[in-house]
Design a protein around this motif. Structure first.
Motif, mmCIF file in Angstrom:
data_model
loop_
_atom_site.group_PDB
_atom_site.id
_atom_site.type_symbol
_atom_site.label_atom_id
_atom_site.label_comp_id
_atom_site.label_asym_id
_atom_site.label_seq_id
_atom_site.Cartn_x
_atom_site.Cartn_y
_atom_site.Cartn_z
ATOM 1 N N ARG A 47 0.772 -1.239 -0.021
ATOM 2 C CA ARG A 47 0.044 0.129 0.000
ATOM 3 C C ARG A 47 0.961 1.228 0.034
ATOM 4 N NH1 ARG A 47 -5.315 1.533 3.495
ATOM 5 N NH2 ARG A 47 -5.516 3.666 2.555
ATOM 6 N N GLN A 48 1.767 1.281 0.680
ATOM 7 C CA GLN A 48 2.658 2.433 0.830
ATOM 8 C C GLN A 48 3.376 2.822 -0.532
ATOM 9 O OE1 GLN A 48 5.339 1.394 4.009
ATOM 10 N NE2 GLN A 48 4.084 2.172 5.511
ATOM 11 N N TRP A 50 2.053 1.789 -3.169
ATOM 12 C CA TRP A 50 1.034 2.197 -4.256
ATOM 13 C C TRP A 50 0.795 3.726 -3.845
ATOM 14 C CZ3 TRP A 50 -1.574 0.003 -8.093
ATOM 15 C CH2 TRP A 50 -3.021 0.716 -8.559
ATOM 16 N N ASP A 51 0.649 4.017 -2.691
ATOM 17 C CA ASP A 51 0.181 5.758 -2.961
ATOM 18 C C ASP A 51 1.204 6.363 -2.825
ATOM 19 O OD1 ASP A 51 -2.257 4.617 -1.533
ATOM 20 O OD2 ASP A 51 -1.419 4.538 0.589
ATOM 21 N N SER A 52 2.474 5.940 -3.124
ATOM 22 C CA SER A 52 3.637 6.741 -3.231
ATOM 23 C C SER A 52 4.020 7.073 -4.817
ATOM 24 C CB SER A 52 5.056 6.433 -2.725
ATOM 25 O OG SER A 52 5.031 6.322 -1.289
ATOM 26 N N ASP A 57 -6.779 5.360 -5.611
ATOM 27 C CA ASP A 57 -7.036 4.891 -4.267
ATOM 28 C C ASP A 57 -6.680 3.408 -4.113
ATOM 29 O OD1 ASP A 57 -7.989 4.976 -1.576
ATOM 30 O OD2 ASP A 57 -10.106 5.134 -2.006
ATOM 31 N N TRP A 58 -5.865 2.941 -3.212
ATOM 32 C CA TRP A 58 -5.471 1.941 -2.656
ATOM 33 C C TRP A 58 -6.686 0.932 -2.626
ATOM 34 C CZ3 TRP A 58 -1.963 -1.752 -2.828
ATOM 35 C CH2 TRP A 58 -2.282 -2.991 -2.066
#
Length: 83
Positions: A47-48, A50-52, A57-58
């Motif tokens: 997730r980190q 992906w978000d970076s 939206d994850w």
């Protein structure tokens, strides 16, 4: 594509966008750092990442990423055996 049509198609996000989630999951599954990990062990890092680096939206893409992981790894609840 079958997974998308069965589980994700109703989310108003086109397949071409979900494809980046499938790809990301497959890349994670091939990462040597995660070789002996289960999905549950790496999901926070996934997730980190992906978000970076990836737009979207994850929570919308999580199932696609996990499915990509499973395509390569098989049963995500079992770590790979050390070789």
């Amino acid at each position: 594509r079958d997974h998308f049509e069965e589980y994700l198609e109703g989310q108003q996000i086109p397949y071409r966008d979900f494809a980046k989630g499938y790809h990301y999951g497959m890349v994670l599954a091939q990462n040597p750092s995660f070789r002996n990990c289960t999905w549950n062990q790496i999901e926070r890092q996934a997730r980190q990442g992906w978000d970076s680096y990836i737009d979207g939206d994850w929570e919308d893409y999580r199932d696609a990423v996990r499915y990509g992981w499973r395509l390569i790894r098989g049963d995500e609840d079992q770590p790979r055996l050390k070789i």
